[in-house]
Design a protein around this motif. Structure first.
Motif, PDB file in Angstrom:
ATOM      1  N   ASP A  44       0.850  -1.198   0.000  1.00 52.03           N
ATOM      2  CA  ASP A  44       0.000   0.000   0.000  1.00 52.03           C
ATOM      3  C   ASP A  44       0.880   1.241   0.000  1.00 52.03           C
ATOM      4  O   ASP A  44       1.891   1.302   0.717  1.00 52.03           O
ATOM      5  CB  ASP A  44      -0.894  -0.012   1.247  1.00 52.03           C
ATOM      6  CG  ASP A  44      -2.011   1.026   1.160  1.00 52.03           C
ATOM      7  OD1 ASP A  44      -2.086   1.738   0.142  1.00 52.03           O
ATOM      8  OD2 ASP A  44      -2.792   1.121   2.121  1.00 52.03           O
ATOM      9  N   ARG A  45       0.488   2.208  -0.845  1.00 54.99           N
ATOM     10  CA  ARG A  45       1.217   3.479  -0.845  1.00 54.99           C
ATOM     11  C   ARG A  45       0.269   4.627  -1.174  1.00 54.99           C
ATOM     12  O   ARG A  45      -0.551   4.521  -2.084  1.00 54.99           O
ATOM     13  CB  ARG A  45       2.358   3.466  -1.854  1.00 54.99           C
ATOM     14  CG  ARG A  45       3.093   4.808  -1.899  1.00 54.99           C
ATOM     15  CD  ARG A  45       4.218   4.860  -2.892  1.00 54.99           C
ATOM     16  NE  ARG A  45       4.805   6.197  -2.920  1.00 54.99           N
ATOM     17  CZ  ARG A  45       5.811   6.559  -3.697  1.00 54.99           C
ATOM     18  NH1 ARG A  45       6.362   5.673  -4.514  1.00 54.99           N
ATOM     19  NH2 ARG A  45       6.277   7.785  -3.662  1.00 54.99           N
ATOM     20  N   SER A  46       0.419   5.702  -0.444  1.00 57.53           N
ATOM     21  CA  SER A  46      -0.262   6.961  -0.743  1.00 57.53           C
ATOM     22  C   SER A  46       0.803   8.044  -0.777  1.00 57.53           C
ATOM     23  O   SER A  46       1.519   8.252   0.208  1.00 57.53           O
ATOM     24  CB  SER A  46      -1.309   7.290   0.330  1.00 57.53           C
ATOM     25  OG  SER A  46      -2.357   6.335   0.317  1.00 57.53           O
ATOM     26  N   ASP A  47       0.940   8.711  -1.929  1.00 59.57           N
ATOM     27  CA  ASP A  47       1.958   9.762  -2.067  1.00 59.57           C
ATOM     28  C   ASP A  47       1.780  10.826  -0.990  1.00 59.57           C
ATOM     29  O   ASP A  47       0.650  11.178  -0.647  1.00 59.57           O
ATOM     30  CB  ASP A  47       1.849  10.401  -3.456  1.00 59.57           C
ATOM     31  CG  ASP A  47       2.479   9.532  -4.542  1.00 59.57           C
ATOM     32  OD1 ASP A  47       3.400   8.771  -4.213  1.00 59.57           O
ATOM     33  OD2 ASP A  47       2.060   9.645  -5.694  1.00 59.57           O
ATOM     34  N   ARG A 245      -2.449  -1.553  -3.389  1.00 62.42           N
ATOM     35  CA  ARG A 245      -3.257  -0.347  -3.396  1.00 62.42           C
ATOM     36  C   ARG A 245      -2.333   0.847  -3.572  1.00 62.42           C
ATOM     37  O   ARG A 245      -1.264   0.931  -2.944  1.00 62.42           O
ATOM     38  CB  ARG A 245      -4.071  -0.200  -2.108  1.00 62.42           C
ATOM     39  CG  ARG A 245      -5.126  -1.289  -1.943  1.00 62.42           C
ATOM     40  CD  ARG A 245      -5.987  -1.032  -0.719  1.00 62.42           C
ATOM     41  NE  ARG A 245      -6.800   0.169  -0.862  1.00 62.42           N
ATOM     42  CZ  ARG A 245      -7.955   0.203  -1.517  1.00 62.42           C
ATOM     43  NH1 ARG A 245      -8.428  -0.909  -2.083  1.00 62.42           N
ATOM     44  NH2 ARG A 245      -8.642   1.322  -1.611  1.00 62.42           N
ATOM     45  N   PHE A 246      -2.750   1.766  -4.443  1.00 61.68           N
ATOM     46  CA  PHE A 246      -1.948   2.957  -4.713  1.00 61.68           C
ATOM     47  C   PHE A 246      -2.857   4.178  -4.649  1.00 61.68           C
ATOM     48  O   PHE A 246      -3.853   4.246  -5.370  1.00 61.68           O
ATOM     49  CB  PHE A 246      -1.278   2.841  -6.083  1.00 61.68           C
ATOM     50  CG  PHE A 246      -0.372   3.990  -6.426  1.00 61.68           C
ATOM     51  CD1 PHE A 246       0.745   4.256  -5.644  1.00 61.68           C
ATOM     52  CD2 PHE A 246      -0.627   4.803  -7.515  1.00 61.68           C
ATOM     53  CE1 PHE A 246       1.588   5.311  -5.951  1.00 61.68           C
ATOM     54  CE2 PHE A 246       0.211   5.855  -7.826  1.00 61.68           C
ATOM     55  CZ  PHE A 246       1.319   6.121  -7.043  1.00 61.68           C
ATOM     56  N   ASN A 247      -2.518   5.097  -3.773  1.00 64.92           N
ATOM     57  CA  ASN A 247      -3.326   6.298  -3.544  1.00 64.92           C
ATOM     58  C   ASN A 247      -4.793   5.965  -3.263  1.00 64.92           C
ATOM     59  O   ASN A 247      -5.720   6.574  -3.801  1.00 64.92           O
ATOM     60  CB  ASN A 247      -3.217   7.260  -4.731  1.00 64.92           C
ATOM     61  CG  ASN A 247      -1.867   7.963  -4.771  1.00 64.92           C
ATOM     62  OD1 ASN A 247      -1.199   8.104  -3.743  1.00 64.92           O
ATOM     63  ND2 ASN A 247      -1.452   8.399  -5.945  1.00 64.92           N
ATOM     64  N   GLY A 248      -4.986   4.922  -2.424  1.00 64.78           N
ATOM     65  CA  GLY A 248      -6.321   4.592  -1.952  1.00 64.78           C
ATOM     66  C   GLY A 248      -7.138   3.697  -2.851  1.00 64.78           C
ATOM     67  O   GLY A 248      -8.273   3.350  -2.521  1.00 64.78           O
ATOM     68  N   GLU A 249      -6.600   3.293  -3.996  1.00 66.85           N
ATOM     69  CA  GLU A 249      -7.359   2.455  -4.939  1.00 66.85           C
ATOM     70  C   GLU A 249      -6.588   1.178  -5.256  1.00 66.85           C
ATOM     71  O   GLU A 249      -5.353   1.165  -5.262  1.00 66.85           O
ATOM     72  CB  GLU A 249      -7.645   3.224  -6.237  1.00 66.85           C
ATOM     73  CG  GLU A 249      -8.517   4.460  -6.044  1.00 66.85           C
ATOM     74  CD  GLU A 249      -8.837   5.131  -7.370  1.00 66.85           C
ATOM     75  OE1 GLU A 249      -8.297   4.658  -8.412  1.00 66.85           O
ATOM     76  OE2 GLU A 249      -9.592   6.110  -7.371  1.00 66.85           O
TER      77      GLU A 249
END
Length: 318
Positions: A44-47, A245-249
């Motif tokens: 999981d990552r969120s910028d 998951r990337f930026n919540g999606e």
């Protein structure tokens, strides 16, 4: 050991596995390396935050780790259909009497011999003419020499394009078809019996009828009364990838790699799946453009792979 092999020739994959196990042992003793045993189940990552990996051990306990860079080296599984049918979203409808033999069984002579003794399968079809496909054909033909009572009566090889051989080009410093071409004993056997392999061929090798032809899988199975099929049509990334998951999606890393390939990206550009996330290995093979301008997938763990990893680590991950 690998160091005892002829550097200008080829060796069994098992020798390479021994070398990789030795490398792993050395890395484990390096004080700069921290070992974490388990399965990465989520990424999981969120910028602008780093990637967060959820690792689950064999007892079901989970641990979270953070990393600026993540490399997916998750492997692949043999396809069970032709690439053309896969692209069209079709699966093969084979009669219940037909046994689909895993590619790994066809590549292992002891396992193949055991299967022949157990199931008494006599009429075989190998779909695909890659290195793996021709090795399966060679193994089946050679079975007759090991046990005349169990050797197949027919080996049918269904192909879509001529045989490709790995050809060194010392003057240009590369090997043509290094990633997809036939090599070593398989190449010598195939060239002796089929040459360029571009034409339909019916021949007899070791008292086994071998037919190489083009066509549809189902039609060939019916016309030649095939009772065992081996698919050697390439590999797809293993389905047991972590949920990403990337930026919540939810993020489709396999789809990202295929888009890169469809856009004609090569070298390190094809491996970038998302910022800070790359795929490598047989599941996400290098798209290499040779000095003559042709592009092919290139896999393995030799010098080419080491050089590719070096370029990747120095490239832009954003």
């Amino acid at each position: 050991s690998l160091t005892g092999q002829d550097g200008d020739s080829y060796c069994r994959l098992g020798i390479g596995v021994d070398a990789l196990e030795d490398c792993t042992s050395v890395l484990a003793r390096d004080p700069r390396v921290t070992q974490v045993h388990g399965t990465v189940v989520r990424l999981d990552r969120s910028d602008p935050a780093p990637w967060e990996a959820c690792v689950r051990n064999r007892y079901g306990e989970e641990k979270k780790l953070q990393a600026d860079r993540v490399l997916l080296v998750t492997g692949a599984e043999p396809r069970k259909c032709t690439p053309h049918d896969q692209d069209a979203g079709r699966t093969h409808q084979l009669p219940e009497s037909v046994t689909v033999v895993p590619l790994a069984d066809a590549l292992s002579r002891p396992r193949l011999l055991g299967l022949l003794r157990e199931r008494k399968l006599r009429r075989w079809m190998v779909v695909g003419a890659s290195h793996s496909g021709m090795l399966a054909v060679m193994n089946l033909v050679d079975m007759l020499g090991m046990d005349p009572n169990l050797g197949p009566d027919l080996v049918l090889n269904l192909f879509q394009q001529p045989l490709r051989y790995a050809h060194p080009h010392p003057q240009l410093g590369f090997t043509k078809h290094d990633g997809v071409g036939l090599k070593g004993p398989v190449a010598a056997w195939s060239e002796k019996n089929f040459g360029a392999g571009s034409d339909v061929t019916s021949t007899e090798i070791n008292s086994v009828k071998v037919l190489r032809m083009q066509g549809e899988v189902e039609a060939a199975v019916e016309a030649h009364v095939v009772d065992a099929v081996v698919f050697a049509t390439g590999f797809d990334p293993t389905p047991s990838l972590p949920a990403v998951r990337f930026n919540g999606e939810a993020y489709d890393v396999i789809g990202a790699y295929r888009r890169n390939v469809a856009m004609g990206k090569t070298d390190c550009a094809a491996s970038l799946l998302a910022p800070g996330l790359r795929g490598v290995g047989i599941g996400f093979p290098e798209r290499w453009r040779d000095p003559e301008g042709d592009v092919e997938p290139r896999v393995g763990f030799g010098q080419n792979f080491s050089e590719y990893l070096g370029r990747m680590m120095e490239s832009d991950w954003s």
